[in-house]
Design a protein around this motif. Structure first.
Motif, PDB file in Angstrom:
ATOM      1  N   TRP A 124       9.344   1.931 -15.753  1.00 37.07           N
ATOM      2  CA  TRP A 124       8.223   2.268 -14.875  1.00 37.07           C
ATOM      3  C   TRP A 124       8.289   1.417 -13.621  1.00 37.07           C
ATOM      4  O   TRP A 124       8.409   0.194 -13.695  1.00 37.07           O
ATOM      5  CB  TRP A 124       6.893   2.038 -15.598  1.00 37.07           C
ATOM      6  CG  TRP A 124       6.671   3.003 -16.715  1.00 37.07           C
ATOM      7  CD1 TRP A 124       7.269   2.967 -17.953  1.00 37.07           C
ATOM      8  CD2 TRP A 124       5.807   4.143 -16.703  1.00 37.07           C
ATOM      9  NE1 TRP A 124       6.843   4.023 -18.702  1.00 37.07           N
ATOM     10  CE2 TRP A 124       5.927   4.761 -17.974  1.00 37.07           C
ATOM     11  CE3 TRP A 124       4.953   4.691 -15.748  1.00 37.07           C
ATOM     12  CZ2 TRP A 124       5.223   5.913 -18.303  1.00 37.07           C
ATOM     13  CZ3 TRP A 124       4.246   5.821 -16.101  1.00 37.07           C
ATOM     14  CH2 TRP A 124       4.383   6.438 -17.350  1.00 37.07           C
ATOM     15  N   GLN A 133       4.215   6.180  -4.813  1.00 35.88           N
ATOM     16  CA  GLN A 133       4.382   6.335  -6.269  1.00 35.88           C
ATOM     17  C   GLN A 133       3.675   7.587  -6.762  1.00 35.88           C
ATOM     18  O   GLN A 133       4.208   8.331  -7.590  1.00 35.88           O
ATOM     19  CB  GLN A 133       3.820   5.094  -6.988  1.00 35.88           C
ATOM     20  CG  GLN A 133       3.948   5.120  -8.503  1.00 35.88           C
ATOM     21  CD  GLN A 133       5.304   4.638  -8.967  1.00 35.88           C
ATOM     22  OE1 GLN A 133       6.198   4.379  -8.156  1.00 35.88           O
ATOM     23  NE2 GLN A 133       5.474   4.510 -10.264  1.00 35.88           N
ATOM     24  N   GLU A 134       2.479   7.831  -6.241  1.00 35.15           N
ATOM     25  CA  GLU A 134       1.725   9.020  -6.639  1.00 35.15           C
ATOM     26  C   GLU A 134       2.374  10.299  -6.116  1.00 35.15           C
ATOM     27  O   GLU A 134       2.146  11.383  -6.656  1.00 35.15           O
ATOM     28  CB  GLU A 134       0.282   8.920  -6.135  1.00 35.15           C
ATOM     29  CG  GLU A 134      -0.529   7.824  -6.799  1.00 35.15           C
ATOM     30  CD  GLU A 134      -0.615   8.000  -8.310  1.00 35.15           C
ATOM     31  OE1 GLU A 134      -0.929   9.125  -8.741  1.00 35.15           O
ATOM     32  OE2 GLU A 134      -0.348   7.027  -9.045  1.00 35.15           O
ATOM     33  N   MET A 135       3.168  10.188  -5.068  1.00 38.39           N
ATOM     34  CA  MET A 135       3.865  11.353  -4.504  1.00 38.39           C
ATOM     35  C   MET A 135       5.258  11.519  -5.098  1.00 38.39           C
ATOM     36  O   MET A 135       6.019  12.389  -4.663  1.00 38.39           O
ATOM     37  CB  MET A 135       3.996  11.192  -2.982  1.00 38.39           C
ATOM     38  CG  MET A 135       2.690  11.135  -2.238  1.00 38.39           C
ATOM     39  SD  MET A 135       2.987  10.896  -0.450  1.00 38.39           S
ATOM     40  CE  MET A 135       1.298  10.842   0.155  1.00 38.39           C
ATOM     41  N   ASP A 136       5.598  10.652  -6.075  1.00 37.37           N
ATOM     42  CA  ASP A 136       6.915  10.660  -6.694  1.00 37.37           C
ATOM     43  C   ASP A 136       8.020  10.406  -5.661  1.00 37.37           C
ATOM     44  O   ASP A 136       9.059  11.052  -5.639  1.00 37.37           O
ATOM     45  CB  ASP A 136       7.178  11.980  -7.424  1.00 37.37           C
ATOM     46  CG  ASP A 136       8.368  11.872  -8.380  1.00 37.37           C
ATOM     47  OD1 ASP A 136       8.649  10.745  -8.834  1.00 37.37           O
ATOM     48  OD2 ASP A 136       9.018  12.903  -8.639  1.00 37.37           O
ATOM     49  N   LYS A 182       0.263   2.327 -18.733  1.00 40.02           N
ATOM     50  CA  LYS A 182       0.870   3.655 -18.796  1.00 40.02           C
ATOM     51  C   LYS A 182       2.184   3.616 -19.585  1.00 40.02           C
ATOM     52  O   LYS A 182       2.480   4.530 -20.368  1.00 40.02           O
ATOM     53  CB  LYS A 182       1.129   4.182 -17.388  1.00 40.02           C
ATOM     54  CG  LYS A 182      -0.130   4.496 -16.596  1.00 40.02           C
ATOM     55  CD  LYS A 182       0.231   4.977 -15.190  1.00 40.02           C
ATOM     56  CE  LYS A 182      -1.019   5.262 -14.363  1.00 40.02           C
ATOM     57  NZ  LYS A 182      -0.672   5.696 -12.979  1.00 40.02           N
ATOM     58  N   VAL A 199       2.104   2.044  -3.529  1.00 39.14           N
ATOM     59  CA  VAL A 199       1.118   2.702  -4.386  1.00 39.14           C
ATOM     60  C   VAL A 199       0.976   4.171  -4.010  1.00 39.14           C
ATOM     61  O   VAL A 199       0.943   5.062  -4.869  1.00 39.14           O
ATOM     62  CB  VAL A 199      -0.238   1.973  -4.282  1.00 39.14           C
ATOM     63  CG1 VAL A 199      -1.314   2.720  -5.068  1.00 39.14           C
ATOM     64  CG2 VAL A 199      -0.117   0.534  -4.784  1.00 39.14           C
ATOM     65  N   VAL A 200       0.908   4.462  -2.707  1.00 37.21           N
ATOM     66  CA  VAL A 200       0.748   5.842  -2.238  1.00 37.21           C
ATOM     67  C   VAL A 200       1.968   6.683  -2.583  1.00 37.21           C
ATOM     68  O   VAL A 200       1.867   7.795  -3.134  1.00 37.21           O
ATOM     69  CB  VAL A 200       0.480   5.863  -0.713  1.00 37.21           C
ATOM     70  CG1 VAL A 200       0.505   7.295  -0.192  1.00 37.21           C
ATOM     71  CG2 VAL A 200      -0.853   5.202  -0.393  1.00 37.21           C
ATOM     72  N   TYR A 252      -2.340  -3.641 -10.232  1.00 40.28           N
ATOM     73  CA  TYR A 252      -1.524  -2.431 -10.191  1.00 40.28           C
ATOM     74  C   TYR A 252      -0.374  -2.528 -11.194  1.00 40.28           C
ATOM     75  O   TYR A 252      -0.049  -1.543 -11.885  1.00 40.28           O
ATOM     76  CB  TYR A 252      -0.974  -2.209  -8.779  1.00 40.28           C
ATOM     77  CG  TYR A 252      -0.087  -1.001  -8.651  1.00 40.28           C
ATOM     78  CD1 TYR A 252      -0.615   0.278  -8.691  1.00 40.28           C
ATOM     79  CD2 TYR A 252       1.288  -1.143  -8.494  1.00 40.28           C
ATOM     80  CE1 TYR A 252       0.199   1.402  -8.580  1.00 40.28           C
ATOM     81  CE2 TYR A 252       2.121  -0.038  -8.384  1.00 40.28           C
ATOM     82  CZ  TYR A 252       1.568   1.236  -8.424  1.00 40.28           C
ATOM     83  OH  TYR A 252       2.382   2.327  -8.329  1.00 40.28           O
ATOM     84  N   ASP A 300      -1.795  -1.852 -14.564  1.00 38.97           N
ATOM     85  CA  ASP A 300      -2.061  -0.420 -14.752  1.00 38.97           C
ATOM     86  C   ASP A 300      -0.783   0.322 -15.137  1.00 38.97           C
ATOM     87  O   ASP A 300      -0.796   1.204 -16.011  1.00 38.97           O
ATOM     88  CB  ASP A 300      -2.650   0.183 -13.478  1.00 38.97           C
ATOM     89  CG  ASP A 300      -4.040  -0.346 -13.165  1.00 38.97           C
ATOM     90  OD1 ASP A 300      -4.687  -0.897 -14.081  1.00 38.97           O
ATOM     91  OD2 ASP A 300      -4.472  -0.216 -11.999  1.00 38.97           O
ATOM     92  N   GLN A 301       0.319  -0.019 -14.499  1.00 38.49           N
ATOM     93  CA  GLN A 301       1.594   0.616 -14.827  1.00 38.49           C
ATOM     94  C   GLN A 301       2.076   0.202 -16.222  1.00 38.49           C
ATOM     95  O   GLN A 301       2.691   0.995 -16.944  1.00 38.49           O
ATOM     96  CB  GLN A 301       2.652   0.267 -13.780  1.00 38.49           C
ATOM     97  CG  GLN A 301       2.330   0.747 -12.376  1.00 38.49           C
ATOM     98  CD  GLN A 301       2.071   2.236 -12.315  1.00 38.49           C
ATOM     99  OE1 GLN A 301       2.886   3.037 -12.768  1.00 38.49           O
ATOM    100  NE2 GLN A 301       0.930   2.623 -11.766  1.00 38.49           N
ATOM    101  N   GLU A 310       0.836  -1.205   0.000  1.00 39.58           N
ATOM    102  CA  GLU A 310       0.000   0.000   0.000  1.00 39.58           C
ATOM    103  C   GLU A 310       0.874   1.260   0.000  1.00 39.58           C
ATOM    104  O   GLU A 310       0.568   2.236  -0.705  1.00 39.58           O
ATOM    105  CB  GLU A 310      -0.932  -0.003   1.211  1.00 39.58           C
ATOM    106  CG  GLU A 310      -1.950   1.128   1.187  1.00 39.58           C
ATOM    107  CD  GLU A 310      -3.056   0.929   2.192  1.00 39.58           C
ATOM    108  OE1 GLU A 310      -4.224   0.795   1.772  1.00 39.58           O
ATOM    109  OE2 GLU A 310      -2.760   0.904   3.404  1.00 39.58           O
TER     110      GLU A 310
END
Length: 442
Positions: free
Chosen positions: A440, A240-243, A315, A237-238, A308, A311-312, A234
């Motif tokens: 990625w 990753q969105e925050m770079d 992208k 995933v979190v 997940y 999904d990557q 988890e």
């Protein structure tokens, strides 16, 4: 009978019988053999029996030298003839405990094995269940079957114990003999006999009060890992969105000398224990009107990780102006963990299924698994062969997904041969790369 068997064990004049010669049973056979104890292995698969007799390994991390030693020893035998169970003084059950299509315990292998043992049981024997299972299995399932099939009474005519396997295929630091053995018995005599037996071959025995406590120990060990893996998945995933690179975070956190234990995120859970055992406990808890919300949440997070990765991958392909539908995708690593040939419950199967569902043309590469063996859930992949590792082949794929990071793969070659890599294992960290490659994190 108790004193007689205990004396035979103390004098190392007893014989161990091991039912199920897979990833648990075969190393156990080797461990007792090394300790000088006569061993008889039992399995329904004639191919495994032939391999033992001929000194050929059928599990990659167990080498040919070990198998050759077993084949030449007069203290080791293997057979499909279960009437020979009477020759063993102690019978260890090492059979699978998978889940059924409803994600509930599938006890058919344990039940059938118990029936077979019961039909051949004689007075004075010790029966030990090693299969991972829910608390209460030995008392509620195994003993009634053994008693009904043998017309003998547990604790009087024969003895019963539970000692969970703790195998970790490919672990170079620990093997069967160097991992302490938890032991719980149906009676005190069962505990004493099982501890005495394992003490002849295992570094340490850890007795607990009864069989259901020993069963709960194994559940707790595996639930602990599943929950902590869910946590870092988890966080991945979190972050990753925050770079933020979750692996850098975990490496830094791991420098704290107390209060932190490092777990590593990945593409999902695999292997014979972690993806399955929490469901055994949640199933049993419902019988007692208890709800394991924390454990079930962890299971939900872990089971979503293959999606997940997909999904990557979508992208990554999109960055190359390519759709998933019709793209050629290579998945690296079929085994559930690095450097073994164990494909049981591997998340790679789920990733391959999802890629296929999205219309991709799917191939895999695994230096340890040249061809996919039959599975209970993924039959349509049976017989599919690993591709060849060369520039022409690798360069032909639109995307490469790293699912299992075997150490004997040349990842420098991979970045030279591929333009699009989806890395679920942080294997690309530190690898020199060309400027036009897309990597990625997944």
């Amino acid at each position: 009978m108790f004193q007689e068997l205990l004396q035979k064990i103390d004098e190392r004049e007893y014989t161990v019988g091991i039912v199920g010669l897979g990833y648990v049973g075969l190393p156990l056979m080797w461990t007792f053999h090394k300790a000088g104890i006569p061993v008889i292995g039992y399995d329904i698969d004639q191919k495994k029996i032939d391999c033992i007799h001929e000194g050929r390994s059928y599990i990659k991390h167990l080498d040919e030298n070990m198998m050759q030693t077993l084949s030449e020893s007069n203290r080791c035998d293997a057979t499909v003839n279960f009437s020979r169970l009477s020759e063993a003084d102690a019978i260890l059950m090492c059979v699978p405990t998978p889940l059924d299509e409803h994600r509930e315990p599938d006890m058919q292998y344990v039940e059938k094995t118990a029936m077979t043992i019961g039909e051949n049981l004689r007075k004075g024997q010790l029966v030990v269940l090693e299969s991972t299972t829910y608390p209460g299995t030995t008392e509620e399932l195994i003993i009634p079957i053994l008693e009904s099939k043998s017309n003998l009474t547990a604790g009087e005519d024969f003895y019963v114990a539970y000692s969970p396997e703790r195998e970790d295929p490919g672990n170079v630091n620990f093997d069967t003999g160097s991992i302490p053995k938890v032991v719980g018995g149906h009676t005190q005599e069962g505990i004493d006999l099982a501890c005495a037996m394992y003490d002849t071959a295992i570094v340490q025995t850890v007795p607990v009060s009864d069989t259901k406590t020993a069963e709960a120990v194994k559940m707790t060990e595996n639930v602990f890992r599943a929950v902590n893996i869910a946590l870092v998945n988890e966080l991945k995933v979190v972050f990753q969105e925050m770079d933020i690179n979750v692996h850098e975070v975990l490496d830094a956190a791991d420098t704290k000398p107390f209060g932190f234990m490092k777990f590593v995120p990945g593409p999902g859970l695999g292997g014979h224990c972690i993806p399955i055992d929490p469901f055994y406990l949640t199933w049993k808890a419902r019988e007692h009107e208890q709800h394991t919300r924390f454990i079930e949440l962890a299971g939900e997070i872990n089971t979503k990780m293959p999606q997940y990765v997909i999904d990557q991958t979508l992208k990554a392909l999109n960055a190359h102006k390519k759709p998933m539908n019709g793209s050629k995708v290579l998945v690296i690593g079929l085994a559930y963990k690095p450097d073994v040939d164990d494909q049981r419950e591997s998340p790679t199967f789920k990733i391959m299924n999802l890629l296929e569902k999205y219309g991709a043309e799917v191939s895999y590469y695994d230096p340890h698994i040249s061809e996919i063996k039959p599975t209970r859930e993924y039959d349509h992949w049976t017989g599919k062969k690993s591709i060849q590792w060369n520039k022409k082949t690798i360069s032909s794929f639109d995307a490469v997904v790293i699912s299992t990071n075997h150490s004997d793969i040349d990842y420098q070659q991979l970045v030279e041969w591929s333009d699009c890599i989806v890395d679920s294992r942080n294997e690309m960290n530190g690898i020199e790369r060309k400027s036009d490659i897309h990597i990625w994190q997944a």
